[in-house]
Design an enzyme around this catalytic site. Structure first.
Site, PDB file in Angstrom:
ATOM      1  N   GLU A 166       0.843  -1.164  -0.074  1.00 34.86           N
ATOM      2  CA  GLU A 166       0.101  -0.106   0.095  1.00 34.86           C
ATOM      3  C   GLU A 166       0.828   1.281  -0.040  1.00 34.86           C
ATOM      4  OE1 GLU A 166      -3.055  -0.235   3.055  1.00 34.86           O
ATOM      5  OE2 GLU A 166      -4.079  -1.818   2.361  1.00 34.86           O
ATOM      6  N   GLU A 364      -4.858  -8.792   0.650  1.00 38.22           N
ATOM      7  CA  GLU A 364      -5.763  -8.355   2.104  1.00 38.22           C
ATOM      8  C   GLU A 364      -6.914  -7.931   1.940  1.00 38.22           C
ATOM      9  OE1 GLU A 364      -4.206  -5.020   4.585  1.00 38.22           O
ATOM     10  OE2 GLU A 364      -1.912  -5.655   4.070  1.00 38.22           O
TER      11      GLU A 364
HETATM   12  C1  BGP Z   1      -4.042  -2.303   5.656  1.00 31.27           C
HETATM   13  C2  BGP Z   1      -2.700  -2.527   6.017  1.00 31.27           C
HETATM   14  C3  BGP Z   1      -2.347  -3.410   7.264  1.00 31.27           C
HETATM   15  C4  BGP Z   1      -3.624  -3.176   8.294  1.00 31.27           C
HETATM   16  C5  BGP Z   1      -5.144  -3.152   7.550  1.00 31.27           C
HETATM   17  C6  BGP Z   1      -6.096  -2.888   8.521  1.00 31.27           C
HETATM   18  O1  BGP Z   1      -4.184  -0.754   5.180  1.00 31.27           O
HETATM   19  O2  BGP Z   1      -1.986  -2.958   5.071  1.00 31.27           O
HETATM   20  O3  BGP Z   1      -1.214  -3.029   7.603  1.00 31.27           O
HETATM   21  O4  BGP Z   1      -3.128  -2.657   9.327  1.00 31.27           O
HETATM   22  O5  BGP Z   1      -4.892  -2.109   6.403  1.00 31.27           O
HETATM   23  O6  BGP Z   1      -6.067  -1.439   8.788  1.00 31.27           O
HETATM   24  P1  BGP Z   1      -6.236  -0.834  10.164  1.00 31.27           P
HETATM   25  O7  BGP Z   1      -4.938  -1.428  10.783  1.00 31.27           O
HETATM   26  O8  BGP Z   1      -5.897   0.607   9.745  1.00 31.27           O
HETATM   27  O9  BGP Z   1      -7.564  -0.975  10.894  1.00 31.27           O
END
Ligand code: BGP
Length: 463
Positions: A166, A364
């Site tokens: 990302e 993801e």
């Molecule tokens: C994505 C990232 C992860 C993870 C996930 C969940 O953007 O790659 O690292 O954290 O989101 O989001 P958050 O942790 O902000 O709730």
């Protein structure tokens, strides 16, 4: 109905070094921007919980890999920490880090789980940030050297590499919206950061390809599709611009080796082009990936602006569009993100129709829920909502594949509840719950569902 997936489909989950390893300042690892920011402003983190311990993977890697195996993972992504491997950013390698990553990689392989290794997950070493971070070309070169070191050290066993996770996030969060360190609000600097990140990416891809290893290298992008409020030309134009800024700014160089002409023209018109060197064009062209990881959580709904811009406010993407709250949208209220399962299919269709159907996988997808303890039944978190979430996304993914999309797998965010940046442990995402006090790991209902789905390479509607 039975949803069967192609043979050798990748079932697994994703995590990252900074969110799981812990031992943030031990065993030779130097500070990252997260360690520094937490030391300076702990109040920016939910309940003041910082990155020191996260989910203790540095100690419990063996136990965790056994759990991955139990969940029937055939693949697993995590990241190498640059600050752990090369504490000064460049130069000397930390032998303890080599030993640790070797143990993890070897154990994954021993359990029949292919390691997918990402090189950068928002975790700039502080020494590199002090040199300007992604605003500096020196850091671009240092990253390329770090990437090469990783290929050298682990490339005999790791066959799936990713340059960045990302990459738009550090741009948005660190240089536009004050969500992450270094808390800059400056569009020009944000553009430079984005551009240099893709140069760094291209250097790593070029270096990897030059080695002629028998593996693949890719990038992981959060391709948040932009949906206009309506077909009114003003809304459509606004959504297109959001798509150019947030998706195509990384997707086009990754898959086509160049930026969209429309984006370049827009930046030029507003005098926001980064400083380019003559050799950059060829370098970007060499950055085309073998494999694309797609992170998908939520759609981006867009409408045209209803009001004039304050000309004295900082230049922002939102000068050109606004986000749109669609009435009746389905929400994950804890994270504040819309749930729109069809988005996964729309992304795959776009890749198929407009980008030559590249090899890709869902790298993801997931659902963060607050206070999951309230769902405990007989000692286990009964997260039926997460099963519904995964199943409903997988149905759309299945439809994409049945129409010809070259989607090779599905990774859940995440394996075990982990540290979510500023949200720390507020929202839990794992197939496995983590007791922060005892560090005890317990498989949730969703983990059991996934275990069965992976074993059967699909599921029945009633499952
Ligand atoms: C994505 C990232 C992860 C993870 C996930 C969940 O953007 O790659 O690292 O954290 O989101 O989001 P958050 O942790 O902000 O709730």
């Amino acid at each position: 109905m039975k949803y069967a997936f192609p043979e050798h489909f990748w079932w697994g989950s994703a995590a990252s070094g900074p969110q799981t390893e812990g031992e943030a300042l031990n065993f030779g690892k130097s500070e990252t921007i997260w360690d520094r920011w937490f030391a300076e402003q702990p109040n920016r983190f939910h309940h003041g919980v910082g990155p020191q311990n996260t989910s203790t993977f540095y100690q419990r890697w063996k136990q965790d890999i056994a759990l991955l195996k139990k969940l029937n993972h055939n693949t697993f992504r995590t990241s190498i920490s640059w600050a752990r491997l090369i504490p000064d950013g460049t130069g000397e390698i930390n032998p303890l880090a080599v030993e640790f990553y070797n143990k993890v990689i070897d154990e994954l392989l021993a359990q029949g789980i292919k390691p997918f290794i990402n090189l950068y997950h928002f975790d700039m070493p502080m020494v590199m940030q002090e040199k300007g971070g992604w605003e500096s070309r020196e850091v671009v070169d240092a990253y390329a050297a770090y990437a090469n070191t990783c290929f050298e050290l682990f490339g005999d066993r790791v066959k799936h590499w990713f340059t960045f996770n990302e990459p738009v996030v550090p741009v948005e969060c660190g240089y536009l919206y004050d969500y992450h360190y270094p808390n800059v609000v400056d569009f020009n600097r944000a553009v430079t950061v984005a551009y240099h990140t893709m140069l760094a990416h291209a250097k790593a891809v070029e270096a990897y390809h030059a080695r002629q290893d028998d593996g693949q290298i890719g990038i992981i992008l959060n391709l948040t599709p932009s949906y206009p409020r309506s077909q009114n030309p003003a809304d459509v134009k606004a959504a297109n611009l959001a798509d150019l800024m947030f998706n195509r700014s990384f997707l086009d160089p990754a898959l086509r080796g160049e930026y969209p002409a429309e984006l370049v023209a827009f930046l030029k018109q507003h005098d926001k082009l980064p400083i380019c060197q003559p050799e950059d064009k060829a370098l970007l062209a060499a950055g085309v990936v073998d494999l694309l990881g797609v992170n998908y959580y939520q759609p981006r709904r867009i409408k045209c602006r209803d009001t004039l811009v304050n000309p004295e406010s900082p230049f922002m993407p939102e000068w050109f569009f606004e986000s749109y709250e669609m009435p009746g949208r389905k929400m994950n209220p804890y994270r504040g993100w819309e749930i729109y399962e069809r988005g996964i299919y729309d992304i795959l269709t776009n890749l198929r129709e407009n980008y030559g159907n590249p090899a890709c996988y869902i790298s993801e997808n997931g659902m963060g829920v607050e206070n999951e303890q309230r769902f405990i039944k007989d000692g286990q978190i009964d997260d039926g909502y997460r099963i519904d979430f995964v199943r409903d996304h997988l149905k759309w993914l299945h439809k994409g594949i049945s129409e010809g999309s070259n989607c090779l797998g599905y990774h859940m965010w995440t394996f075990i509840d982990n540290w979510s940046w500023c949200n720390a442990y507020k929202n839990r995402y794992g197939f496995v719950s983590l007791d922060l006090n005892t560090q005890q790991r317990t498989i949730k209902k969703s983990g059991e569902w996934f275990m069965k789905t992976a074993a059967e390479n699909g599921f029945n509607d009633q499952d």
